[in-house]
Design an enzyme around this catalytic site. Sequence first.
Site, PDB file in Angstrom:
ATOM      1  N   HIS A 153       0.651  -1.295  -0.142  1.00  0.00           N
ATOM      2  CA  HIS A 153      -0.035  -0.061   0.038  1.00  0.00           C
ATOM      3  C   HIS A 153       0.967   1.196  -0.025  1.00  0.00           C
ATOM      4  O   HIS A 153       1.214   1.710   1.304  1.00  0.00           O
ATOM      5  CB  HIS A 153      -1.057   0.253   1.392  1.00  0.00           C
ATOM      6  CG  HIS A 153      -1.811   1.052   1.114  1.00  0.00           C
ATOM      7  ND1 HIS A 153      -3.277   0.619   1.499  1.00  0.00           N
ATOM      8  CD2 HIS A 153      -2.229   2.301   0.712  1.00  0.00           C
ATOM      9  CE1 HIS A 153      -3.862   1.840   1.495  1.00  0.00           C
ATOM     10  NE2 HIS A 153      -3.442   2.911   0.982  1.00  0.00           N
ATOM     11  N   GLY A 160      -2.353  12.576   4.575  1.00  0.00           N
ATOM     12  CA  GLY A 160      -1.511  11.556   4.111  1.00  0.00           C
ATOM     13  C   GLY A 160      -0.050  11.803   4.495  1.00  0.00           C
ATOM     14  O   GLY A 160       0.373  13.100   4.548  1.00  0.00           O
ATOM     15  N   ASN A 213      -5.377   9.583   6.544  1.00  0.00           N
ATOM     16  CA  ASN A 213      -6.948   9.104   6.576  1.00  0.00           C
ATOM     17  C   ASN A 213      -6.681   7.600   6.414  1.00  0.00           C
ATOM     18  O   ASN A 213      -6.380   7.097   5.429  1.00  0.00           O
ATOM     19  CB  ASN A 213      -7.709   9.746   5.471  1.00  0.00           C
ATOM     20  CG  ASN A 213      -9.117   9.276   5.343  1.00  0.00           C
ATOM     21  OD1 ASN A 213      -9.719   8.795   6.353  1.00  0.00           O
ATOM     22  ND2 ASN A 213      -9.720   9.140   4.506  1.00  0.00           N
ATOM     23  N   ASN A 272      -5.252   5.774  -7.326  1.00  0.00           N
ATOM     24  CA  ASN A 272      -5.674   7.190  -7.299  1.00  0.00           C
ATOM     25  C   ASN A 272      -4.731   8.270  -8.004  1.00  0.00           C
ATOM     26  O   ASN A 272      -4.157   9.072  -7.523  1.00  0.00           O
ATOM     27  CB  ASN A 272      -5.934   7.681  -6.087  1.00  0.00           C
ATOM     28  CG  ASN A 272      -5.016   7.443  -4.930  1.00  0.00           C
ATOM     29  OD1 ASN A 272      -4.219   6.735  -5.021  1.00  0.00           O
ATOM     30  ND2 ASN A 272      -5.211   8.156  -3.862  1.00  0.00           N
ATOM     31  N   HIS A 322     -10.505   0.246   0.576  1.00  0.00           N
ATOM     32  CA  HIS A 322     -10.513   1.462   1.597  1.00  0.00           C
ATOM     33  C   HIS A 322     -11.995   1.422   2.011  1.00  0.00           C
ATOM     34  O   HIS A 322     -13.013   1.995   1.324  1.00  0.00           O
ATOM     35  CB  HIS A 322     -10.233   2.607   0.669  1.00  0.00           C
ATOM     36  CG  HIS A 322     -10.356   3.855   1.415  1.00  0.00           C
ATOM     37  ND1 HIS A 322      -9.160   4.637   1.489  1.00  0.00           N
ATOM     38  CD2 HIS A 322     -11.428   4.632   1.909  1.00  0.00           C
ATOM     39  CE1 HIS A 322      -9.519   5.836   2.296  1.00  0.00           C
ATOM     40  NE2 HIS A 322     -10.759   5.623   2.401  1.00  0.00           N
ATOM     41  N   HIS A 365       1.636   5.043  -2.175  1.00  0.00           N
ATOM     42  CA  HIS A 365       1.162   6.169  -3.503  1.00  0.00           C
ATOM     43  C   HIS A 365       2.435   6.777  -3.932  1.00  0.00           C
ATOM     44  O   HIS A 365       3.042   7.552  -3.186  1.00  0.00           O
ATOM     45  CB  HIS A 365       0.442   7.141  -2.856  1.00  0.00           C
ATOM     46  CG  HIS A 365      -0.914   6.724  -2.189  1.00  0.00           C
ATOM     47  ND1 HIS A 365      -2.249   6.412  -2.751  1.00  0.00           N
ATOM     48  CD2 HIS A 365      -1.176   6.195  -0.809  1.00  0.00           C
ATOM     49  CE1 HIS A 365      -3.010   5.883  -2.025  1.00  0.00           C
ATOM     50  NE2 HIS A 365      -2.303   5.744  -0.945  1.00  0.00           N
ATOM     51  N   ASP A 418       1.250   2.737   3.755  1.00  0.00           N
ATOM     52  CA  ASP A 418       0.274   4.057   3.268  1.00  0.00           C
ATOM     53  C   ASP A 418       1.178   5.179   3.065  1.00  0.00           C
ATOM     54  O   ASP A 418       0.545   6.366   3.224  1.00  0.00           O
ATOM     55  CB  ASP A 418      -0.980   4.355   4.074  1.00  0.00           C
ATOM     56  CG  ASP A 418      -2.257   4.951   3.435  1.00  0.00           C
ATOM     57  OD1 ASP A 418      -2.111   5.172   2.143  1.00  0.00           O
ATOM     58  OD2 ASP A 418      -3.112   5.243   4.118  1.00  0.00           O
TER      59      ASP A 418
END
Length: 418
Positions: free
Chosen positions: A58, A320, A274, A92, A176, A60, A301
């Site tokens: 996980h 984040g 989040n 995303n 999520h 980004h 995350d």
Amino acid sequence: MSYLLKNANVFIDGCFNKRNIFIDGDTVSFVDDNALFSGSKVFDLTDKYIFPGFVDVHVHFREPGFSYKETIKSGSLAAAHGGYTTVCTMPNLTPAPDCLENFNVQAEIIKKDAVINVIPYGTITKGEKGIELSDMDELANNVIAFSDDGRGVQNREIMLSAMKKAASLDKIIAAHCEENSLLRGGYIHDGKYAQEHGHKGISSESEWRQIQRDIELCKETGVKYHVCHISAKESVELIRNAKSQGINITCETAPHYLVLCDGDLQESGNFKMNPPIRDESDKLALIEGLKDGTIDMIATDHAPHSKGEKSKGLANSLMGVVGLETAFPVLYTKLVKKNIISLEKLISLMSTTPASVFGIKQSNSANLCVYDLNCEYKIDPEKFFSMGKATPFEGMNVFGKCIMTICGGKIVYKDEEQ
């Protein structure tokens, strides 16, 4: 180039043994103390530890679409700096990988710029809008799993259809879980800190209510179902009960939920993510979930933003934080050295179990990291390889420094002092 790594404490079959490792290309072999290999680079790793490369399901990396926050190159370098050899990137993005054409935009950048193994997710729905399923059939052979991370799938029937399709493709749905109707404008945990400082709170129910819904859908579909970044004690209990019923469910949590609670919050964007950091009782429930196997793995995350986006305080900064370069030292310092979990358990949570659950082949390949567990230092975001610098662990004293990461037989990170 081949490498001889001598005298290290090596994680083998769930425990540590002092061994010498010879790496030639992507092949790893154990050799005796008298082994000499002409032309090989030799590293004496006395008192150091060799772990299988960490796996984060996980992260980004923000590219394509948001490369001012992070790129695949900077994100993968940050991962290597933290000891990770495989990461799975959330979808995303712009364009979102909801069809093969859009997926290939990201895949080409990964092929060109990634220094470790980077495996993308595909979206559950087109554009992550929760209205129409993505082109799951054509994506299935290219993605690690399907997720609309950043958003919960609000429509029950859409999620049911997604689970049925994923089950037919033998793919994981990584959810999520967030019920939008219960958010009510909140941005930190709905607890004591929010009440005392005039902040709008996010209830734990916004997380666990959707997990509860999805567990019922899992019973109907038999899908492989994975819950992202759980933060609440109710979520732990729901997943524990589901596992006891034989439901095919796994889950992850993140380091900040295991180490911090809302009593540690400061008026800084470094503490905003989040789901939010929750109550002390939630933290303790998560730790218990690690111990009893309810929580299968730890993921970071890793979610970088620009300095401007994170400098607007707790109320107005974007959600984040980054985590790839701090995860192991923070968890080693706060959980292992305090005898809450063993080092062997931590390695399982960060490497072998996520690889097993998500079908990532690690064994017999030269994907490993080397750590000096005796090295104590203060976390300094200015030393991060990530473009993102926002971390709630800034200034924390930790033990455990990554001194080398090898991916596919190549040294992708090496500490300058080694």
